[in-house]
Enzyme design. Sequence first.
Site, PDB file in Angstrom:
ATOM      1  N   THR A 278       3.377   3.120  -1.959  1.00 33.73           N
ATOM      2  CA  THR A 278       3.821   4.116  -2.940  1.00 33.73           C
ATOM      3  C   THR A 278       3.375   5.535  -2.629  1.00 33.73           C
ATOM      4  O   THR A 278       3.818   6.457  -3.298  1.00 33.73           O
ATOM      5  CB  THR A 278       3.367   3.745  -4.368  1.00 33.73           C
ATOM      6  OG1 THR A 278       1.953   3.549  -4.412  1.00 33.73           O
ATOM      7  CG2 THR A 278       4.046   2.466  -4.835  1.00 33.73           C
TER       8      THR A 278
ATOM      9  N   GLY B  20      -6.198  14.074  -2.117  1.00 34.80           N
ATOM     10  CA  GLY B  20      -7.253  13.639  -1.206  1.00 34.80           C
ATOM     11  C   GLY B  20      -8.057  14.811  -0.690  1.00 34.80           C
ATOM     12  O   GLY B  20      -7.517  15.898  -0.463  1.00 34.80           O
TER      13      GLY B  20
ATOM     14  N   THR C  84       1.657  16.515  -5.042  1.00 33.44           N
ATOM     15  CA  THR C  84       1.893  15.636  -6.201  1.00 33.44           C
ATOM     16  C   THR C  84       1.269  16.188  -7.484  1.00 33.44           C
ATOM     17  O   THR C  84       0.163  16.693  -7.481  1.00 33.44           O
ATOM     18  CB  THR C  84       1.282  14.249  -5.911  1.00 33.44           C
ATOM     19  OG1 THR C  84       1.941  13.688  -4.785  1.00 33.44           O
ATOM     20  CG2 THR C  84       1.429  13.317  -7.109  1.00 33.44           C
TER      21      THR C  84
ATOM     22  N   GLU D 130       2.875   8.827   0.260  1.00 33.85           N
ATOM     23  CA  GLU D 130       3.718   9.383   1.338  1.00 33.85           C
ATOM     24  C   GLU D 130       5.181   9.005   1.102  1.00 33.85           C
ATOM     25  O   GLU D 130       5.904   8.692   2.052  1.00 33.85           O
ATOM     26  CB  GLU D 130       3.256   8.882   2.707  1.00 33.85           C
ATOM     27  CG  GLU D 130       1.883   9.356   3.103  1.00 33.85           C
ATOM     28  CD  GLU D 130       1.881  10.787   3.594  1.00 33.85           C
ATOM     29  OE1 GLU D 130       2.858  11.212   4.225  1.00 33.85           O
ATOM     30  OE2 GLU D 130       0.890  11.495   3.322  1.00 33.85           O
TER      31      GLU D 130
ATOM     32  N   GLY E 256     -10.641 -20.059   0.427  1.00 34.52           N
ATOM     33  CA  GLY E 256     -11.756 -19.368  -0.229  1.00 34.52           C
ATOM     34  C   GLY E 256     -12.475 -18.420   0.708  1.00 34.52           C
ATOM     35  O   GLY E 256     -12.956 -17.353   0.290  1.00 34.52           O
TER      36      GLY E 256
END
Lengths: 676, 676
Positions: A448, A199, A160, A450, A427
């Site tokens: 979003t 990563g 990417t 892979e 809560g």
Amino acid sequence: MSTAEVPVTSDDQAEHADSPGYTQPVVDVEALGLLLDGRYHEIRQLVRDNLAEHAGILVDAEELSRADFRERVKDVVVQMAGTGQTGMGFPEEYGGGADIGASVAAFETMGFGDLSVLVKIGVQFGLFGGAILQLGTKRHHDAHLRDLISGRTMGCFAMTEFGHGSNVQALGTTATYDADTQEFVIHTPDDASRKDYIGNSAVHGELAVVFAQLEVAGESHGVHALVVPLRKDGQVVDGVRIEDCGRKMGLNGVDNGHIWFDQVRVPREALLNQFADVTPEGVYESAIENPNRRFFTMLGTLVQGRVCVGGAAINAAKVALAIAVRYADRRRQFEASTDGEETLLLDYGMHQRRLFPLLARTYALHFAQDVVSQQLHDVFSGPGPNEAGGESEQERRKLEARAAGTKALGTWHATETIQECREACGGAGYISENRFDALKADTDVFTTFEGDNHVLLQLVAKGLLTDYSSEFEDMDQFGMVRFVAGIAVETVVERTAVHKLFQSLRDLLPGGDQWDQEAGLLDPNYQLAMLRFREEHMLAGVARRLKRGIDEGLNPGDVFSRVQDHVIATARAHTERLVLEAFVARAAELEDGDLKVALNLLCDLYALTTIETDRGWFMEHGRLSSARSKAISREVNDLCRKIRPIAVDLVDAFGVPPEMLRAADLVGGPGRDAVS
Amino acid sequence: MSTAEVPVTSDDQAEHADSPGYTQPVVDVEALGLLLDGRYHEIRQLVRDNLAEHAGILVDAEELSRADFRERVKDVVVQMAGTGQTGMGFPEEYGGGADIGASVAAFETMGFGDLSVLVKIGVQFGLFGGAILQLGTKRHHDAHLRDLISGRTMGCFAMTEFGHGSNVQALGTTATYDADTQEFVIHTPDDASRKDYIGNSAVHGELAVVFAQLEVAGESHGVHALVVPLRKDGQVVDGVRIEDCGRKMGLNGVDNGHIWFDQVRVPREALLNQFADVTPEGVYESAIENPNRRFFTMLGTLVQGRVCVGGAAINAAKVALAIAVRYADRRRQFEASTDGEETLLLDYGMHQRRLFPLLARTYALHFAQDVVSQQLHDVFSGPGPNEAGGESEQERRKLEARAAGTKALGTWHATETIQECREACGGAGYISENRFDALKADTDVFTTFEGDNHVLLQLVAKGLLTDYSSEFEDMDQFGMVRFVAGIAVETVVERTAVHKLFQSLRDLLPGGDQWDQEAGLLDPNYQLAMLRFREEHMLAGVARRLKRGIDEGLNPGDVFSRVQDHVIATARAHTERLVLEAFVARAAELEDGDLKVALNLLCDLYALTTIETDRGWFMEHGRLSSARSKAISREVNDLCRKIRPIAVDLVDAFGVPPEMLRAADLVGGPGRDAVS
């Protein structure tokens, strides 16, 4: 395993909830758990044990600094690697397990635990290791596999870029061959071409598989992958600049970074040369002549990552459901008039409506995931794409489309399910200790990364529209528009598998043309026929619209833009059909008995809520009358009431390790026994 | 302002997009911004300036430790209080602004910024301050208001308990009057009665308004509120135990805690005695005789908090849309065939479909929020519930229902919109700097605090079914079942406002019974008639089902459980009708011109996507033909294409301060100018 060819006999119906002989099933949790685990029960148990052993990391994720947590995650990854868990997909001669299916099963099961660990494993062993294995040859395997399988060498998958996430064919990074020195020069020409969100790169990565435009003797050959050193002895090497991406919504145990290359030189042998090579003299060679096909063949190795992410997402959804269902089975609110005691949340009709369709879809996706994972295993355990013929290549394209669709639906399902479960816990669901914080934040990017889900669904639709033809890889979305517009609409539809199936089923269904009036709602043949009809009809509609747009003289970009929502809907309809087929086939295989009854309740609920959600479409297209549509909603409520008594058993069967359900206030302390 | 009575004349249609005279509007961003800000433009600008001045807190939220961030948030709250921003709802004699509408507008605008600051302001000035103001009398005002308005005294609102969040009438904490010492003894009898998730209590709260069962002379009088000291000179007082709730999914700048009371004594005067008092001798006195009505009158003071949270949620959604729309207007991906340049995301039909209906709904909710906020101002600026007669009381109940519905839809809208916008920004949306991290995490609890959304919608439905009758407050959900079952179904329907409206509109609509065939899709009368028909029909259906269930001998709990999904759907349909009415009325008021054209595009898109989403229901009930349903989907796509050129202007008009759009990579650096 193809499930599509298994027509369901009418005998199977006897176990369905509308038959006169229906009795409420009693669920053997252990037996159901074994059924879910399937052939990979053993490796899944190993992962469960590993998760339990390192359960403290769920707390560390909240309490450690980002820097410390990254180290902790790395340590856990390396320790898990030591148990063999993460190396199942690699050849035995390098210390791997040589079982791709087991590798997927192991990864999926990690979805129960801390997801930074999961994603770091995915980057290291799936993306980086997978690229070395699939795109490299023996020299790369010998050099890197043993060390990366053990976690001694940490690596990155640098694809990417800032300017290109989805359209990776247009990457800007270059790898230019210098024949004089027999080296490649890796370079980032502009900021849009910086490698983004990579990563393992901000701190740990020593090597990276870098995707770059290969330029040899002034000619560009498209995107190829090379092994490039990032760090030596912990120091970033000359010519490489890395910036930390900083804090993310989740997954803060993974060190993502931006990378720039400034004329970085690597030896010629750094090229991962499974599908193409450059001779010392600077001659480009590849067995795959078409550059597009070559690129998509390389990209096809990504399929395992998508299968893995989809499976992990489904398991993350199981954790959320386990907490929310158990909570609703012990939390009371508002007094019922009769006995003075407040009512359990799970006895409220709306609460059942919120949770049980998601529970049913989780089961459905689980079995659909089993099918795609098995197909992955079969395809990748067979001959490689170089050796195999055209038929095998088409099998790969089909696998890619199926993996893409299942990943998209599985990850959206996780986002939706975790959100609904959080809200269903009020809560208390907002307190980090109760798990939803990490589950939400960590899984959010699954939809979003892979492959962006919308882009993946377009890939699915492209396959359907072109019948995975030999032109498949050559076409971008606009090429696909022109291709489809150039052939008869009938051709598009007729050659799809669903059309043939639908034809053969039409005869089988009761009542001929009146089948939608006559068939029982709980007849799986009816349910399947509905989803098949929808898919076929949508596919034809897309083809017709594309053709009309081109005939009217619009440019392919505008045509595609206008039809895009139909394209996405068709891909979704296709995948939902595959998911239902997988569930129906699995349930049909079972011996008669309570487990089969229980699974059929879930299968019916999945099928009918899928139809119910899209009932507007079915009515628009004359396949559902008003009366029948209302009957479906009633049946869904009825199924929810039948599932109510076994709901806790159904989530217990997922086998989420008790240590992963922190949530003491919600589920009654660590461990199942505290609740029951 | 009641919008329901404004029938839209056919002249208004001339500005709609299907009229022959339609031309694409040019949007004056500043004028539209002023229109959105309305009469409270000035206070909204003050808040924008305050937000910009303290913009650094968005970074602090990520970088400071939890303890430090809590202090930072407190400091900012106190500084903002110094500008008068947070005291608008209090009387002038104590330093307030004496303008409830302005107080809501200020709070809403805080939704653009860090939401820990927002929620801390809500706890301090809305809940704690509001309880002192509304439930207390002069002695409490004199003692506390000046110091709490300035932020010198920090306080808590201690209502929710571990065992009871939604059903607060069943709280376990007791306040027992000791006539000998003229004191109340506050006590937590068991762990289920500990006060839970109490904002401001873990670190800063010196006082708390504690809700407890009042017991006088051995008799219980239901839940009442008392002022109880928690800390003195920073130290927790004897008898009080506070535990930190620890890390939450978001809002970590707010110090939530659990509180236990062990026989804590407070003077008799600590009772907030606006609606009930105890004499020194120990005689209980109240002008409101019915204990249920007394309780719900006290609870009614909560309505301002709900109005505020709904408005803040809508503004948080605006931030997400501003980022996602601007990103999609500069981000290109995949090549269009014609010019060799990649296509802008915002030119993809699917991308428009994902964002623009949410944009339209944001505008719709904004105007609906204006209406409810104005009603709040009017009701709370009028005589108090003690002085006012029955009619005013019914107005209060209607306001409570309207506030409940708008809060539910507004907060769910925020959750959905922020999620969709995050995904629409791909991986970049996952980086914390780009805002979605905090937006998602901080707003997530909005759907379940200040009234769980599902419980609130039940309150809405109860009002519709009982016509806000005098029995309204007496009834729990099961009482409501019995009440409705006891009267004729026609009665339920006939006395609702929607029925009268619908009758009068039936004549007005073209084509008599064929109106749904004849009327133009972009005719607001058609759109309103559709939503009114749905509401009326659903309401009758619920009444019929409740009656049938009781007639069949089921107990009210089971009846309610089975009908609950219809109850919720009816309340949602009702609120969606109110939202559309507000939008249509606001657009109809405008002078002819581009702004009106632009708002009508958004109003049509909101109306048609609302119908489209529920088109299954409309077809089931014979109010939509297949052909017309398909036409609506085509029209929605067409509206999206018309909105495309003005989309960036439409989000710029929200007036989100540039400093609040960090997101440099996504929107092109700080400030609008960098983009345009």
